[in-house]
Design a protein around this motif. Structure first.
Motif, PDB file in Angstrom:
ATOM      1  N   VAL A   1       0.833  -1.204   0.000  1.00 43.42           N
ATOM      2  CA  VAL A   1       0.000   0.000   0.000  1.00 43.42           C
ATOM      3  C   VAL A   1       0.868   1.254   0.000  1.00 43.42           C
ATOM      4  O   VAL A   1       0.581   2.214  -0.731  1.00 43.42           O
ATOM      5  N   LEU A   2       1.942   1.266   0.797  1.00 45.91           N
ATOM      6  CA  LEU A   2       2.855   2.402   0.772  1.00 45.91           C
ATOM      7  C   LEU A   2       3.427   2.608  -0.626  1.00 45.91           C
ATOM      8  O   LEU A   2       3.576   3.743  -1.091  1.00 45.91           O
ATOM      9  N   SER A   3       3.736   1.515  -1.300  1.00 48.67           N
ATOM     10  CA  SER A   3       4.276   1.598  -2.658  1.00 48.67           C
ATOM     11  C   SER A   3       3.250   2.213  -3.604  1.00 48.67           C
ATOM     12  O   SER A   3       3.571   3.097  -4.414  1.00 48.67           O
ATOM     13  N   ALA A   4       1.998   1.729  -3.517  1.00 47.89           N
ATOM     14  CA  ALA A   4       0.942   2.235  -4.399  1.00 47.89           C
ATOM     15  C   ALA A   4       0.662   3.714  -4.141  1.00 47.89           C
ATOM     16  O   ALA A   4       0.407   4.487  -5.063  1.00 47.89           O
ATOM     17  N   LEU A   5       0.722   4.115  -2.888  1.00 44.59           N
ATOM     18  CA  LEU A   5       0.379   5.489  -2.525  1.00 44.59           C
ATOM     19  C   LEU A   5       1.494   6.486  -2.802  1.00 44.59           C
ATOM     20  O   LEU A   5       1.233   7.617  -3.229  1.00 44.59           O
ATOM     21  N   TYR A   6       2.734   6.072  -2.576  1.00 47.96           N
ATOM     22  CA  TYR A   6       3.805   7.069  -2.525  1.00 47.96           C
ATOM     23  C   TYR A   6       4.977   6.842  -3.466  1.00 47.96           C
ATOM     24  O   TYR A   6       5.796   7.745  -3.638  1.00 47.96           O
ATOM     25  N   CYS A   7       5.108   5.664  -4.060  1.00 50.49           N
ATOM     26  CA  CYS A   7       6.265   5.429  -4.922  1.00 50.49           C
ATOM     27  C   CYS A   7       6.033   6.114  -6.270  1.00 50.49           C
ATOM     28  O   CYS A   7       5.102   5.781  -6.991  1.00 50.49           O
ATOM     29  N   PRO A   8       6.865   7.091  -6.623  1.00 52.92           N
ATOM     30  CA  PRO A   8       6.634   7.843  -7.865  1.00 52.92           C
ATOM     31  C   PRO A   8       7.067   7.050  -9.092  1.00 52.92           C
ATOM     32  O   PRO A   8       7.927   6.172  -9.011  1.00 52.92           O
ATOM     33  N   GLU A   9       6.468   7.369 -10.224  1.00 55.11           N
ATOM     34  CA  GLU A   9       6.823   6.702 -11.471  1.00 55.11           C
ATOM     35  C   GLU A   9       8.251   7.062 -11.872  1.00 55.11           C
ATOM     36  O   GLU A   9       8.635   8.236 -11.888  1.00 55.11           O
ATOM     37  N   ASN A  10       9.030   6.030 -12.172  1.00 50.96           N
ATOM     38  CA  ASN A  10      10.415   6.190 -12.642  1.00 50.96           C
ATOM     39  C   ASN A  10      11.361   6.781 -11.603  1.00 50.96           C
ATOM     40  O   ASN A  10      12.473   7.200 -11.934  1.00 50.96           O
ATOM     41  N   HIS A  11      10.943   6.808 -10.336  1.00 58.66           N
ATOM     42  CA  HIS A  11      11.819   7.305  -9.281  1.00 58.66           C
ATOM     43  C   HIS A  11      11.732   6.383  -8.063  1.00 58.66           C
ATOM     44  O   HIS A  11      10.784   5.615  -7.914  1.00 58.66           O
TER      45      HIS A  11
END
Length: 256
Positions: A176-186
């Protein structure tokens, strides 16, 4: 039958049937209710089942499900709900259904504080009964405030990532943290010292050995994100992104 070319028939298909619920939805404001910076009293909505129920309900609210009435803010527990429960890895048979009943009933009684210090009551009415374990065809009417929280700044979570990790509460939280906060290509970087304030988990679950085991399970089971750990930080990257000049750091607001 409507005759078409070569006698083929066209019939109406519901949008949710076409989607097949391959994508779930999460919203930071409503997930998780049970984090340590949300609930301070004994009415904690904790465990892997509430986490999964939060994803299931948020998904139904944000898709054209026949079980969600946006006008009345009412969810009817039916086939879509249990299809999603199975898709999310939530066992809906035997004791599983009893647990679902108990946690849904708990959701109707809970109160928590949002990030602005406002008291939030998620449910305004339900006909789920403590005396009957069945939840089929029962209704839950959510408060307007809570529906806004579930439909604001929504992010997608591929359910194929969730299913193999549904047995682990911390695994669900990391996805869930990944889906919410991980930016595309970063990359998303979390300092190790910040993990305890972001994840409602025990110190044992956040130990180096436990995290390395959990990261291996996450990396082996899905191809949306890659999880890595150094001595001082945890890094989450979109799959295939091994380095980037820019990175986002995640930490709790107003950390003491």
């Amino acid at each position: 039958m409507n005759e078409g070319t070569y006698g083929l028939e066209t019939i109406k298909a519901d949008y949710h049937t076409i989607l097949g619920y391959d994508i779930g939805y999460v919203a930071a404001e409503s997930y998780p209710l049970f984090a340590p910076y949300r609930a301070k009293d004994k009415q904690t909505f904790s465990g892997r089942v509430p986490r999964l129920l939060s994803i299931i309900i948020t998904t139904l609210v944000n898709t054209p499900s026949r079980e969600w009435n946006a006008e009345t803010r009412t969810l009817t527990i039916g086939e879509d709900f249990f299809y999603l429960a199975n898709k999310c890895g939530l066992n809906s048979g035997g004791d599983g259904r009893t647990t679902v009943h108990d946690r849904l009933l708990m959701l109707t009684e809970i109160q928590f504080t949002d990030m602005d210090g406002n008291k939030i009551i998620p449910v305004s009415h339900t006909d789920i009964s403590p005396d009957f374990l069945t939840v089929e065809h029962r209704r839950i009417t959510f408060t307007e405030q809570f529906v806004r929280m579930m439909t604001r700044n929504v992010r997608q979570l591929p359910l194929k990532c969730l299913y193999p990790n549904a047995g682990s509460a911390i695994g669900i939280d990391l996805l869930v943290l990944s889906a919410l906060y991980c930016p595309e290509n970063h990359r998303l970087i979390i300092e190790r010292e910040d993990l305890s304030s972001l994840l409602p988990a025990s110190s044992q679950s956040l130990s180096t050995q436990s995290l390395l085991k959990r990261f291996k399970e996450l990396n082996d089971s899905q191809t949306e994100w890659t999880y890595r750990m150094t001595k001082h930080s945890v890094t989450i990257s979109p799959f295939g992104v091994y380095s980037s000049e820019d990175a986002i750091r995640l930490r709790r607001k107003n950390r003491s």
